[in-house]
Structures are given as C-alpha cells and as structure tokens.
Design an enzyme around this catalytic site. Sequence first.
Site, PDB file in Angstrom:
ATOM      1  N   LEU A   2     -88.546   1.056  32.429  1.00 47.40           N
ATOM      2  CA  LEU A   2     -89.540   0.181  31.806  1.00 47.40           C
ATOM      3  C   LEU A   2     -90.189  -0.754  32.819  1.00 47.40           C
ATOM      4  O   LEU A   2     -91.233  -1.334  32.537  1.00 47.40           O
ATOM      5  CB  LEU A   2     -88.888  -0.629  30.674  1.00 47.40           C
ATOM      6  CG  LEU A   2     -88.387   0.192  29.473  1.00 47.40           C
ATOM      7  CD1 LEU A   2     -87.659  -0.708  28.488  1.00 47.40           C
ATOM      8  CD2 LEU A   2     -89.525   0.934  28.793  1.00 47.40           C
ATOM      9  N   HIS A  56     -78.073   3.785  35.754  1.00 46.45           N
ATOM     10  CA  HIS A  56     -79.412   3.244  36.003  1.00 46.45           C
ATOM     11  C   HIS A  56     -79.435   1.732  35.766  1.00 46.45           C
ATOM     12  O   HIS A  56     -79.924   0.968  36.606  1.00 46.45           O
ATOM     13  CB  HIS A  56     -80.413   3.955  35.080  1.00 46.45           C
ATOM     14  CG  HIS A  56     -81.819   3.450  35.168  1.00 46.45           C
ATOM     15  ND1 HIS A  56     -82.860   4.198  35.668  1.00 46.45           N
ATOM     16  CD2 HIS A  56     -82.360   2.248  34.820  1.00 46.45           C
ATOM     17  CE1 HIS A  56     -83.976   3.472  35.622  1.00 46.45           C
ATOM     18  NE2 HIS A  56     -83.698   2.281  35.113  1.00 46.45           N
ATOM     19  N   GLU A  57     -78.875   1.314  34.647  1.00 45.51           N
ATOM     20  CA  GLU A  57     -78.894  -0.118  34.310  1.00 45.51           C
ATOM     21  C   GLU A  57     -77.988  -0.911  35.253  1.00 45.51           C
ATOM     22  O   GLU A  57     -78.325  -2.031  35.650  1.00 45.51           O
ATOM     23  CB  GLU A  57     -78.488  -0.339  32.853  1.00 45.51           C
ATOM     24  CG  GLU A  57     -79.387   0.336  31.823  1.00 45.51           C
ATOM     25  CD  GLU A  57     -80.860   0.051  32.020  1.00 45.51           C
ATOM     26  OE1 GLU A  57     -81.211  -1.052  32.468  1.00 45.51           O
ATOM     27  OE2 GLU A  57     -81.676   0.948  31.723  1.00 45.51           O
TER      28      GLU A  57
HETATM   29 ZN    ZN Z   1     -84.760   0.578  34.755  1.00 40.27          ZN
END
Ligand code: ZN
Length: 151
Positions: free
Chosen positions: A90, A131-132
């Site tokens: 995002l 990823h986070e």
């Molecule tokens: Zn990300």
Amino acid sequence: MAIRNILQLGDDTLRKKCFEVTDFDDRLHTLLDDMRETLVKADGVGLAGPQVGVLRRVFIADAEEEGYYEFINPVIVSAKGSQTGTEGCLSVRSKWGTVTRPNKVTVKAFDRYGKPFTVVAKGKFARIICHEYDHLEGRLFVDIADSLEDR
Ligand code: ZN
C-alpha cells in the site's frame, strides 16, 4: 475510528527501524482500530505502523482463511522453506514485485492487551507476515524483489 494517511515510497519514515511498544493502552487500541479501518478502505491484506507514520513495532494482517490478526512486538522465531510469488504494498502503489519468502514462519507476538501468543503461518499468511515484519525494520519489498513491474 479514523482513516489514516498511508505514507508512500520516498518518505523517510518508511526507512526507519521501529521501537518496541511499551504501553498496551487506549492509544495503542485507537491506533490498531484506525489501522484496521484504513486497511479495509485501501482493500489491502496487511499494514504496519510506519506506513501510517507511527514508528512502533505493530502490524495487522488479514489473511482470508486465517482471519484477522494484530501483532505487537512480533518476533519471527523460525522460518522454513521458500515460496516465490507476486507482492505489492500500500506504500508502493506503482509497482508489483516477484519476491521469494519463507513458506512457513512461527511468530511470537503480543495482542493489544499485552497477552503473548504464537502463530504458525504458511503460504500467503506467511508472506504477509514477512512483508509486514520488514516494514518494522525499515525494509520494503522493492529492496528484495527478484524483479519489479509497473502496476
Ligand atoms: Zn507493505
């Protein structure tokens, strides 16, 4: 609850290492509630503190089958196997990437009330967690992607 602004690639905040959460208080709960609302609005599967300008070790993940999770002060205690697939973010709206991640991870973390829990995640859920988690270290998928393409 409120929608928060999602920082984009190029913002220095995304490159900083996050601090541990020490207070499991109303302020944390508001942050988590806002992050969830922001994630839903953006139609994403994961969101980390620094993406909304908060340099704390917090991320949320919504992996369809496994459900919705909040991770506070997470530690990846084991990572096994590998998977290669398409990833987006995002905070990087212009690119998709092909990224290789572990296929199975075990994560220890705390919930919003400070209660410890452990999750064993596989496949897509493991990808989201990795990823986070990287966001908390100031790493983005574009740093480790095998290849990138415009989206
Ligand atoms: Zn990300």
